[in-house]
Enzyme design. Structure first.
Site, PDB file in Angstrom:
ATOM      1  CB  VAL A  54      -0.859   0.053   0.977  1.00 46.65           C
ATOM      2  CG1 VAL A  54      -1.860   1.297   1.789  1.00 46.65           C
ATOM      3  CG2 VAL A  54      -2.190  -1.134   1.670  1.00 46.65           C
ATOM      4  N   PRO A  55       0.952   1.437  -1.261  1.00 50.35           N
ATOM      5  CG  PRO A  55       0.538   2.190  -3.784  1.00 50.35           C
ATOM      6  CD  PRO A  55       0.606   1.501  -2.284  1.00 50.35           C
ATOM      7  CB  CYS A  56      -0.629   5.097   2.129  1.00 50.12           C
ATOM      8  SG  CYS A  56       0.910   4.264   4.217  1.00 50.12           S
ATOM      9  CG  HIS A  57       4.998   6.582  -0.416  1.00 46.14           C
ATOM     10  ND1 HIS A  57       4.392   5.677  -0.245  1.00 46.14           N
ATOM     11  CD2 HIS A  57       5.237   7.064  -1.144  1.00 46.14           C
ATOM     12  CE1 HIS A  57       5.163   5.270  -1.449  1.00 46.14           C
ATOM     13  NE2 HIS A  57       5.804   6.361  -1.877  1.00 46.14           N
TER      14      HIS A  57
END
Length: 105
Positions: A54-57
């Site tokens: 999950v590339p939440c950045h």
């Protein structure tokens, strides 16, 4: 907040390509939950992160602001991660949303 909401949010966030950002509101809209941008924020805070795919950045505020200080392992870490992917910033420290906002959602 139900776990199903978080999982749906993660599914949308996984679609944001490297070098682009999306807003909490965009994620909420893509989920069919336009009034739940704040809950998307809760989901990102609880995310397994890149370890969970999950590339939440890549999720930022509508004005291009980044998550508050402690997120992502300390102040500046989200910016470092985004810059490593080629995302550019304005002199005021915000993401250049005109150039890097993901328009697919």
């Amino acid at each position: 907040m139900e776990e199903g909401f978080f999982l749906r949010a993660y599914d949308v966030v996984r679609q944001v390509p490297k070098g682009r950002v999306a807003t909490y509101g965009q994620v909420a809209m893509a989920m069919g939950e336009p009034r739940k941008a704040r809950y998307v924020g809760f989901a990102m805070h609880s995310s397994p992160g890149m370890a969970g795919g999950v590339p939440c950045h890549r999720i930022v505020f509508a004005d291009g602001s980044l998550a508050p200080g402690g997120a992502f392992g300390g102040p500046g870490e989200q910016r470092r991660m985004l810059e490593a992917e080629g995302v550019g910033f304005l002199p005021n420290g915000k993401v250049d949303m005109r150039r890097y906002k993901w328009e697919a959602v």
